[in-house]
Design a protein around this motif. Structure first.
Motif, mmCIF file in Angstrom:
data_model
loop_
_atom_site.group_PDB
_atom_site.id
_atom_site.type_symbol
_atom_site.label_atom_id
_atom_site.label_comp_id
_atom_site.label_asym_id
_atom_site.label_seq_id
_atom_site.Cartn_x
_atom_site.Cartn_y
_atom_site.Cartn_z
ATOM 1 N N TYR A 190 -15.831 -0.772 -2.231
ATOM 2 C CA TYR A 190 -14.612 -0.572 -3.001
ATOM 3 C C TYR A 190 -14.771 -0.845 -4.498
ATOM 4 O O TYR A 190 -14.306 -0.066 -5.329
ATOM 5 C CB TYR A 190 -13.464 -1.426 -2.440
ATOM 6 C CG TYR A 190 -12.180 -1.190 -3.180
ATOM 7 C CD1 TYR A 190 -11.437 -0.040 -2.955
ATOM 8 C CD2 TYR A 190 -11.726 -2.089 -4.143
ATOM 9 C CE1 TYR A 190 -10.270 0.201 -3.649
ATOM 10 C CE2 TYR A 190 -10.559 -1.856 -4.839
ATOM 11 C CZ TYR A 190 -9.840 -0.709 -4.589
ATOM 12 O OH TYR A 190 -8.686 -0.463 -5.289
ATOM 13 N N VAL A 191 -15.382 -1.947 -4.855
ATOM 14 C CA VAL A 191 -15.470 -2.308 -6.273
ATOM 15 C C VAL A 191 -16.220 -1.239 -7.061
ATOM 16 O O VAL A 191 -15.862 -0.946 -8.205
ATOM 17 C CB VAL A 191 -16.091 -3.713 -6.459
ATOM 18 C CG1 VAL A 191 -16.322 -4.017 -7.931
ATOM 19 C CG2 VAL A 191 -15.174 -4.776 -5.853
ATOM 20 N N ARG A 217 -14.483 0.493 -10.180
ATOM 21 C CA ARG A 217 -15.131 0.483 -11.504
ATOM 22 C C ARG A 217 -15.316 1.904 -12.031
ATOM 23 O O ARG A 217 -15.079 2.161 -13.213
ATOM 24 C CB ARG A 217 -16.484 -0.211 -11.424
ATOM 25 C CG ARG A 217 -16.443 -1.668 -11.724
ATOM 26 C CD ARG A 217 -17.770 -2.171 -12.267
ATOM 27 N NE ARG A 217 -17.583 -3.523 -12.746
ATOM 28 C CZ ARG A 217 -17.877 -4.605 -12.043
ATOM 29 N NH1 ARG A 217 -18.371 -4.489 -10.835
ATOM 30 N NH2 ARG A 217 -17.671 -5.800 -12.538
ATOM 31 N N ALA A 273 -6.719 -7.718 -6.987
ATOM 32 C CA ALA A 273 -7.474 -8.973 -6.896
ATOM 33 C C ALA A 273 -6.597 -10.115 -6.386
ATOM 34 O O ALA A 273 -7.017 -10.885 -5.512
ATOM 35 C CB ALA A 273 -8.081 -9.319 -8.256
ATOM 36 N N GLU A 298 -11.598 -6.443 -16.333
ATOM 37 C CA GLU A 298 -12.905 -6.851 -15.814
ATOM 38 C C GLU A 298 -12.844 -8.231 -15.157
ATOM 39 O O GLU A 298 -13.559 -8.494 -14.199
ATOM 40 C CB GLU A 298 -13.968 -6.817 -16.919
ATOM 41 C CG GLU A 298 -15.373 -7.156 -16.452
ATOM 42 C CD GLU A 298 -15.957 -6.210 -15.397
ATOM 43 O OE1 GLU A 298 -16.879 -6.638 -14.684
ATOM 44 O OE2 GLU A 298 -15.493 -5.053 -15.271
ATOM 45 N N ILE A 312 -11.789 -7.504 -11.718
ATOM 46 C CA ILE A 312 -12.824 -6.752 -11.003
ATOM 47 C C ILE A 312 -13.940 -7.695 -10.564
ATOM 48 O O ILE A 312 -14.420 -7.626 -9.430
ATOM 49 C CB ILE A 312 -13.341 -5.577 -11.853
ATOM 50 C CG1 ILE A 312 -12.222 -4.539 -12.027
ATOM 51 C CG2 ILE A 312 -14.573 -4.955 -11.213
ATOM 52 C CD1 ILE A 312 -12.551 -3.419 -12.996
ATOM 53 N N LYS A 313 -14.328 -8.624 -11.445
ATOM 54 C CA LYS A 313 -15.346 -9.609 -11.073
ATOM 55 C C LYS A 313 -14.857 -10.490 -9.929
ATOM 56 O O LYS A 313 -15.608 -10.795 -8.995
ATOM 57 C CB LYS A 313 -15.703 -10.485 -12.277
ATOM 58 C CG LYS A 313 -16.544 -9.806 -13.316
ATOM 59 C CD LYS A 313 -16.776 -10.775 -14.476
ATOM 60 C CE LYS A 313 -17.501 -10.131 -15.614
ATOM 61 N NZ LYS A 313 -17.604 -11.045 -16.778
ATOM 62 N N LEU A 362 -12.633 -9.742 -7.716
ATOM 63 C CA LEU A 362 -12.578 -8.889 -6.533
ATOM 64 C C LEU A 362 -13.968 -8.666 -5.936
ATOM 65 O O LEU A 362 -14.138 -8.660 -4.712
ATOM 66 C CB LEU A 362 -11.935 -7.558 -6.924
ATOM 67 C CG LEU A 362 -11.532 -6.604 -5.827
ATOM 68 C CD1 LEU A 362 -10.564 -7.262 -4.857
ATOM 69 C CD2 LEU A 362 -10.899 -5.368 -6.444
ATOM 70 N N GLU A 363 -14.943 -8.526 -6.799
ATOM 71 C CA GLU A 363 -16.321 -8.347 -6.340
ATOM 72 C C GLU A 363 -16.765 -9.546 -5.487
ATOM 73 O O GLU A 363 -17.316 -9.380 -4.403
ATOM 74 C CB GLU A 363 -17.228 -8.181 -7.553
ATOM 75 C CG GLU A 363 -18.623 -7.741 -7.261
ATOM 76 C CD GLU A 363 -19.348 -7.399 -8.556
ATOM 77 O OE1 GLU A 363 -19.949 -6.310 -8.599
ATOM 78 O OE2 GLU A 363 -19.305 -8.195 -9.518
ATOM 79 N N ASN A 400 -14.557 -9.722 -2.173
ATOM 80 C CA ASN A 400 -14.942 -8.721 -1.182
ATOM 81 C C ASN A 400 -16.286 -9.042 -0.552
ATOM 82 O O ASN A 400 -16.486 -8.824 0.638
ATOM 83 C CB ASN A 400 -14.929 -7.320 -1.790
ATOM 84 C CG ASN A 400 -13.536 -6.746 -1.865
ATOM 85 O OD1 ASN A 400 -12.555 -7.391 -1.490
ATOM 86 N ND2 ASN A 400 -13.420 -5.542 -2.364
ATOM 87 N N GLU A 446 -6.514 -1.838 -0.568
ATOM 88 C CA GLU A 446 -7.327 -1.479 -1.730
ATOM 89 C C GLU A 446 -7.285 0.026 -1.979
ATOM 90 O O GLU A 446 -7.086 0.468 -3.108
ATOM 91 C CB GLU A 446 -8.773 -1.942 -1.538
ATOM 92 C CG GLU A 446 -8.938 -3.440 -1.621
ATOM 93 C CD GLU A 446 -10.381 -3.883 -1.535
ATOM 94 O OE1 GLU A 446 -10.731 -4.833 -2.239
ATOM 95 O OE2 GLU A 446 -11.165 -3.285 -0.767
#
Length: 169
Positions: A31-32, A36, A66, A106, A109-110, A112-113, A116, A156
């Protein structure tokens, strides 16, 4: 198409198996990268777009994804370590306007990374018995681990579709 549910509503099979979970885990795992690819080079103007009048902006959606994964991950961990814990709802609307949602996307996103990655590692270790463990949500009632994994993957993709609609407007 109903833009509120661009990929349809959450559908959970009656009989969720470890194989079902593994399919959802593959979606979560990749997903990430998809997120991105969609949002990485957006301008402030594009991050301010909405998918329908009155909806969250792309920026708010990224932060919400997130925030939501964080809450769902915590519920999973509680369910696997406690007997049918009661978990609170979180006020998504109030979370969406907190000062941290003004940060660059970001940061979410980080987050979430990492979330996940942990969700996927946890998911691949589950047994059939653990899929049936439950928590009680203050608003939605009893939820199984199996259903929560379905929602983790669906949620997501649901919001990625919202972001794509907003960017096409």
């Amino acid at each position: 198409m109903d833009v509120r549910f661009p990929i349809g509503s959450l559908q959970v099979p009656e009989n969720v198996t470890v194989e079902s979970i593994q399919g959802w885990l593959q979606e979560i795992e990749s997903y990430v990268i998809k997120l991105r690819e969609t949002v990485n080079s957006l301008s402030d103007e594009e991050l301010s777009k909405t998918y329908r009048e009155g909806s969250w902006t792309v920026r708010q959606l990224v932060h919400h994804i997130a925030d939501s994964q964080l809450n769902m991950y915590q519920r999973l961990k509680l369910t696997l370590t406690d007997e049918n814990p009661t978990v609170p709802a979180f006020n998504e609307e109030k979370w969406a306007v907190q000062p941290d949602t003004k940060l660059p996307i970001e940061s979410s996103i980080k987050m979430l990374e990492g979330l996940n990655e942990r969700i996927v590692a946890l998911g691949y270790s589950l047994t059939e018995a653990q899929l049936e463990r439950t928590f009680t949500h203050q608003v939605n009632g009893e939820v199984t681990v199996a259903k929560k994994f379905a929602k983790l993957a669906w949620h997501e993709e649901h919001h990625l579709a919202h972001i794509k609609i907003a960017l096409s407007n």
